[in-house]
Design a protein around this motif. Sequence first.
Motif, PDB file in Angstrom:
ATOM      1  N   ALA A  68      -4.026  15.727  -4.988  1.00  0.00           N
ATOM      2  CA  ALA A  68      -4.850  14.795  -4.211  1.00  0.00           C
ATOM      3  C   ALA A  68      -6.110  14.392  -4.978  1.00  0.00           C
ATOM      4  O   ALA A  68      -6.494  13.221  -4.989  1.00  0.00           O
ATOM      5  N   ARG A  69      -6.745  15.347  -5.630  1.00  0.00           N
ATOM      6  CA  ARG A  69      -7.940  15.018  -6.404  1.00  0.00           C
ATOM      7  C   ARG A  69      -7.613  14.077  -7.562  1.00  0.00           C
ATOM      8  O   ARG A  69      -8.400  13.178  -7.891  1.00  0.00           O
ATOM      9  N   ASP A  92      -3.984   4.903  -1.662  1.00  0.00           N
ATOM     10  CA  ASP A  92      -4.356   4.318  -0.366  1.00  0.00           C
ATOM     11  C   ASP A  92      -4.410   5.375   0.720  1.00  0.00           C
ATOM     12  O   ASP A  92      -4.916   5.115   1.817  1.00  0.00           O
ATOM     13  N   GLY A  93      -3.901   6.532   0.435  1.00  0.00           N
ATOM     14  CA  GLY A  93      -3.911   7.627   1.387  1.00  0.00           C
ATOM     15  C   GLY A  93      -2.845   8.634   1.011  1.00  0.00           C
ATOM     16  O   GLY A  93      -2.125   8.473   0.022  1.00  0.00           O
ATOM     17  N   LYS A 110       0.850  -1.182   0.000  1.00  0.00           N
ATOM     18  CA  LYS A 110       0.000   0.000   0.000  1.00  0.00           C
ATOM     19  C   LYS A 110       0.894   1.243   0.000  1.00  0.00           C
ATOM     20  O   LYS A 110       1.995   1.218   0.560  1.00  0.00           O
ATOM     21  N   ALA A 162      -9.909  10.831   1.840  1.00  0.00           N
ATOM     22  CA  ALA A 162      -8.993   9.693   1.992  1.00  0.00           C
ATOM     23  C   ALA A 162      -8.167   9.837   3.270  1.00  0.00           C
ATOM     24  O   ALA A 162      -8.043  10.937   3.825  1.00  0.00           O
ATOM     25  N   PRO A 163      -7.568   8.753   3.748  1.00  0.00           N
ATOM     26  CA  PRO A 163      -6.679   8.853   4.911  1.00  0.00           C
ATOM     27  C   PRO A 163      -5.544   9.838   4.658  1.00  0.00           C
ATOM     28  O   PRO A 163      -4.990   9.915   3.555  1.00  0.00           O
ATOM     29  N   GLU A 190      -7.030  10.581  -5.777  1.00  0.00           N
ATOM     30  CA  GLU A 190      -7.885  10.118  -4.682  1.00  0.00           C
ATOM     31  C   GLU A 190      -8.557   8.778  -4.961  1.00  0.00           C
ATOM     32  O   GLU A 190      -8.719   7.960  -4.056  1.00  0.00           O
ATOM     33  N   THR A 191      -8.952   8.521  -6.203  1.00  0.00           N
ATOM     34  CA  THR A 191      -9.671   7.275  -6.477  1.00  0.00           C
ATOM     35  C   THR A 191      -8.765   6.049  -6.441  1.00  0.00           C
ATOM     36  O   THR A 191      -9.263   4.931  -6.353  1.00  0.00           O
ATOM     37  N   GLU A 192      -7.442   6.246  -6.519  1.00  0.00           N
ATOM     38  CA  GLU A 192      -6.543   5.095  -6.538  1.00  0.00           C
ATOM     39  C   GLU A 192      -5.539   5.071  -5.399  1.00  0.00           C
ATOM     40  O   GLU A 192      -4.970   4.009  -5.109  1.00  0.00           O
ATOM     41  N   ARG A 194      -8.809  18.445   3.675  1.00  0.00           N
ATOM     42  CA  ARG A 194     -10.153  18.112   4.156  1.00  0.00           C
ATOM     43  C   ARG A 194     -11.158  19.185   3.718  1.00  0.00           C
ATOM     44  O   ARG A 194     -12.269  18.878   3.280  1.00  0.00           O
ATOM     45  N   ILE A 211     -11.292  16.281   0.330  1.00  0.00           N
ATOM     46  CA  ILE A 211     -10.512  15.049   0.249  1.00  0.00           C
ATOM     47  C   ILE A 211     -10.823  14.203   1.479  1.00  0.00           C
ATOM     48  O   ILE A 211     -10.527  14.583   2.615  1.00  0.00           O
TER      49      ILE A 211
END
Length: 357
Positions: free
Chosen positions: A45-46, A53-54, A27, A73-74, A49-51, A67, A71
């Motif tokens: 990040a955008r 893991d964080g 990961k 994701a972790p 984001e779909t792929e 945030r 966004i």
Amino acid sequence: MRPARALIDLSALRHNYQLARETTGAKALAVIKADAYGHGAVRVARALETEADGFAVACIEEALELRQAGIGAPILLLEGFFEADELALIAEHDLWCVVHSLWQLEAIEKTSVGKPLNIWLKMDSGMHRVGIHPADFQTAYQRLQSSGKAAKVVLMSHFARADELDSARTDEQVAIFQAAREGLTAEVSLRNSPAVMGWPNVAGDWVRPGIMLYGATPFDQSQPIADRLQAVMTLESKVICVRELPAGEPVGYGGGFVTDRHMRIGVVAMGYADGYPRQAPTGTPVMIDGHRSQLLGRVSMDMLCVDLTQVPGAGVGSRVELWGKNILASDVAASAGTIPYQIFCNLNRVPRLYSGD
């Protein structure tokens, strides 16, 4: 408008992230601290984001920007928290947090955090920057587990010399880490970009690609995986003036370069205020209308000079690539006596234009 700009290829970014995943089978947290190394943290990040893991950032300010941009994701705080009162925000925004010092551990034990946190417990395995001493690592882990404040603990460390492929220090750090964490059952994260590419035998559940995401190599030599990276940023501008100079004429501040023959000099709208390294010397490579050439003289705040002598078709309006897919950022950095990390992070004033969404 001034023609200086940075072109950001998000498809190349995704290629590089997938290369990190495929190379390790682990990961991967995409490291997007320092505004994604000058590439724009929110847009990066955008794009991932779909792929991904964080993500990993340096501090809570960088995490909250993500945030607030939606966004979800972790997000790991690589420096953890600086004051205990940040723990409430960390819990509220569901952030992951590095603990690298005993004072941070004590703060977690004493603070009501609302809900258990995802903690990455960092060991100082030999870099001697931050991290729990190996002799204290097992006790720190047990204290976190006993506190009831940790939902999950990941064990981590950071390599000091993984970019030196012939150095024994990385193997030494791995040995120190493994000895100190023996018997602890938890996921592990050790590998940064140079370790992802250059140290395949280092095991782990998580990797933390940073500079490789942006298509720049951390090595001073060819390396098979680094050679597959795609440049994400192209810094470019245009020639705004042409000078025809005879032999013996000084160019730029200080007259550090003097023409040795009749030369055509192009003035480019790019300088150290844009982030181009002021210390880059004569001979630093540039690309002019698809032809390789060189920097001449000292870099100014807003302008620099290039050699048009061997590019007879070039003139006012000619496109100049300062670094990108043809002129590697690592080559420019090496010429300037620095590293691609710094020249990316120093990008300033130049608008970023994105493609490959």
